[in-house]
Design a protein around this motif. Structure first.
Motif, mmCIF file in Angstrom:
data_model
loop_
_atom_site.group_PDB
_atom_site.id
_atom_site.type_symbol
_atom_site.label_atom_id
_atom_site.label_comp_id
_atom_site.label_asym_id
_atom_site.label_seq_id
_atom_site.Cartn_x
_atom_site.Cartn_y
_atom_site.Cartn_z
ATOM 1 N N HIS A 258 0.294 2.449 -13.325
ATOM 2 C CA HIS A 258 -0.373 3.203 -12.262
ATOM 3 C C HIS A 258 -1.809 3.554 -12.647
ATOM 4 O O HIS A 258 -2.401 4.465 -12.069
ATOM 5 N N LEU B 138 -4.547 3.595 -9.812
ATOM 6 C CA LEU B 138 -4.459 4.743 -8.908
ATOM 7 C C LEU B 138 -5.036 5.990 -9.569
ATOM 8 O O LEU B 138 -5.791 6.747 -8.941
ATOM 9 N N GLU B 139 -4.709 6.200 -10.822
ATOM 10 C CA GLU B 139 -5.245 7.364 -11.528
ATOM 11 C C GLU B 139 -6.766 7.289 -11.624
ATOM 12 O O GLU B 139 -7.463 8.304 -11.473
ATOM 13 N N ALA C 24 -0.805 10.945 -4.675
ATOM 14 C CA ALA C 24 0.012 9.760 -4.930
ATOM 15 C C ALA C 24 1.201 9.717 -3.976
ATOM 16 O O ALA C 24 1.569 8.652 -3.456
#
Length: 254
Positions: A189, A192-193, A215
């Motif tokens: 992920h 996304l972070e 998220a």
């Protein structure tokens, strides 16, 4: 495995053949391992037959194989078959997670025995599908150019890129879904972070909303989009537009 070691496996009663009488020309170099590995694909003959064509000291019933096979290196045909089975599992389980291995084999165009040679059971095939999902989710996230534009713009591109993985989303969102992204490592992920950190820093994402909530909004929006597409109620373009508007108004700072 060189030609000398191959000769050593021949029965003693068979005798030896001098270079002058060998079917292979004296100045012709023996085949490379790569060419031997590719031999069955070119000729359609078993490995041992291809080997025997290059060395008359190996009988047709010999089980001598090149080093690559002994080391467990799969042939191109083996790799293609395995990939076809995994892709068939994605296609079957994205709409019916209860589909049997027999149905998966039929979808892949192979027999059940062939599937069993590549996967010992359902759990091993699920693990291969899970790995495929991880790779394609990472590729989609990277292709969304998470480092460009504002954090909000990158988040919107990421959502659209993930929406393109419609079959894989079925494995995640469907009833009794076999794949659980929550079980993936943190680095799965990372994009996304990165997007969320940039969005907070440039002010395009609402700073009072925690990253866990953002998220959750992303995945919930994806689920709604996937559901509408599955039901055929909206086109891909319409759903994509709705996602962009929802993210802008729901998590944007404006």
């Amino acid at each position: 495995m060189g030609s000398q070691s191959i000769r050593s496996t021949a029965p003693a009663s068979q005798g030896s053949t001098s270079p002058a009488t060998s079917p292979r020309a004296p100045n012709t170099a023996p085949p490379t391992t790569a060419s031997l590995v590719a031999g069955p694909m070119r000729t359609g003959l078993p490995d041992e037959v291809v080997m025997s064509q290059w060395n008359t000291h190996v009988p047709l019933w010999s089980t001598v194989v090149p080093e690559a096979y002994a080391a467990g290196m799969p042939s191109a045909a083996t790799t293609r078959t395995r990939q076809a089975v995994v892709e068939a599992a994605v296609a079957c389980w994205s709409t019916d997670p209860s589909a049997s291995l027999g149905e998966v084999a039929a979808r892949a165009g192979v027999g059940r025995s062939t599937l069993n040679r590549h996967f010992s059971g359902r759990a091993e095939l699920v693990a291969a599908v899970d790995q495929l999902c991880r790779e394609r989710f990472r590729a989609a996230a990277a292709g969304a150019r998470p480092e460009e534009g504002t954090g909000l713009e990158a988040l919107q591109r990421l959502a659209l890129a993930l929406l393109e993985l419609r079959d894989l989303l079925g494995l995640v969102f469907g009833d009794d879904a076999p794949i659980d992204p929550d079980s993936w490592e943190d680095d799965e992920h990372a994009e996304l972070e990165q997007v969320l950190r940039r969005g907070y820093a440039d002010g395009s994402l609402a700073g009072d909303l925690p990253p866990e909530w953002l998220a959750t909004v992303l995945w919930t929006t994806l689920f709604g989009a996937w559901l509408l597409l599955r039901e055929g109620r909206f086109s891909s373009h319409e759903v994509g537009t709705l996602m962009i508007r929802t993210l802008a108004r729901g998590v944007g700072s404006a």
